[in-house]
Every structure is written in C-alpha cells, then in structure tokens.
Design an enzyme around this catalytic site. Structure first.
Site, PDB file in Angstrom:
ATOM      1  N   ASP A  66      39.577  40.905  42.168  1.00 18.95           N
ATOM      2  CA  ASP A  66      40.615  41.584  42.983  1.00 18.95           C
ATOM      3  C   ASP A  66      40.011  42.541  43.735  1.00 18.95           C
ATOM      4  O   ASP A  66      39.137  43.310  43.064  1.00 18.95           O
ATOM      5  CB  ASP A  66      42.041  41.816  42.150  1.00 18.95           C
ATOM      6  CG  ASP A  66      42.988  40.967  41.893  1.00 18.95           C
ATOM      7  OD1 ASP A  66      43.205  39.923  42.728  1.00 18.95           O
ATOM      8  OD2 ASP A  66      43.764  41.062  40.936  1.00 18.95           O
TER       9      ASP A  66
ATOM     10  N   CYS B 246      41.682  39.788  37.857  1.00 18.21           N
ATOM     11  CA  CYS B 246      42.745  39.258  37.705  1.00 18.21           C
ATOM     12  C   CYS B 246      43.095  39.312  36.096  1.00 18.21           C
ATOM     13  O   CYS B 246      42.445  38.506  35.577  1.00 18.21           O
ATOM     14  CB  CYS B 246      43.356  38.224  38.475  1.00 18.21           C
ATOM     15  SG  CYS B 246      44.644  37.375  37.909  1.00 18.21           S
TER      16      CYS B 246
END
Length: 150
Positions: A59, A52
């Site tokens: 992520d 992120c």
C-alpha cells in the site's frame, strides 16, 4: 642497497564505517527554538509504504503532517526512519494514520498536530484519512488578512 620502488598506486586510507540508517520507531526530539510563538511545521512524506494486512500487497500513501510545537520538535532523520519502519508491516489505513498521530503526540506533546494520509487507489478506491490532536485549551491565533495592493 637501493630502495625498491613500487608502481602500484598508493592505498587510500580506510574510511571509518558509517552505519547505514535503519528503520526505527524511536522519534528523536530537540528543543523548540521559538516556543513563545505559534508557528506551523509541515512535513511532506510522498513515499510511504506498508503492506495490506489482508493480501500482503504493498500500500502506498502520501502523508502531510502539520505541527504547532510546544517545548519540543521532532528531528527529521528520525521521522524518516520512523516512516520507513512501516514498510514491511501489515496495517489498515486508519490504524497507520492514527498511530502516526499518537506517536507524535507521545514524543513531543504539541499544541496541535494534523496528520493527513492520501492513500493511493487500490481496487478502484482511494482513501483519505485525516487525524487531529489539539491540546486541551489551545486555540489557534486568528489569521491575519492583509489588503492587496491597489
């Protein structure tokens, strides 16, 4: 004088060092074996990771790529290394998905490509991003519907 015999096991021959795979944005290509026809190549990438860009937390996404190649196809190992190259990079979901599509178009100039990313839930929200590129003037063949047996 008698020869000395050793009780030590024989040494194995040294094997040539094979460099491990490493992340790379270099997409390798090869000639399409059937450029005269439209057919779909589908890649399933269930273990994509990046970071992120705001929090630095990981992520995760499941990518599905469908390609109707023209003269060139993308080589599988290089695609694996390509996806690996995002692992420590901060990027928004929309940016990563569009970058993957753009890089495939640059590498192989396909008739059609669709990149779908199913981003895992974070903060209670899952994200789905789908990007398509269609070569100007290219139209898919009509689907053939075969009747089912009686």
């Amino acid at each position: 004088m008698p020869k000395k015999t050793s009780s030590a096991p024989p040494r194995e021959r040294a094997r040539p060092a094979v460099p491990p795979s490493s992340p790379s944005r270099d997409l390798q290509v090869f000639a399409n074996p059937a450029p005269e026809r439209d057919y779909v190549i589908r890649f399933d990438v269930p273990e994509f990771t990046c970071l992120c860009p705001l929090t630095g937390q990981p992520d995760f996404a499941h990518f599905t790529i469908e390609i109707v190649a023209d003269a060139l196809c993308v080589e599988l190992k290089s695609l694996k290394q390509y996806f690996w190259s995002f692992r420590n990079e901060g990027a928004f979901h929309e940016k990563v998905t569009n970058t993957v599509c753009s890089d495939l178009v640059s590498a192989i100039d396909p008739r059609f490509v669709r990149v779908h990313a199913d981003w895992f839930v974070r903060g209670g929200i899952g994200t789905f991003v789908t990007v398509e590129h269609r070569r100007k003037g290219w139209r898919p063949q009509l689907a053939v519907e075969l009747p089912r047996g009686a």
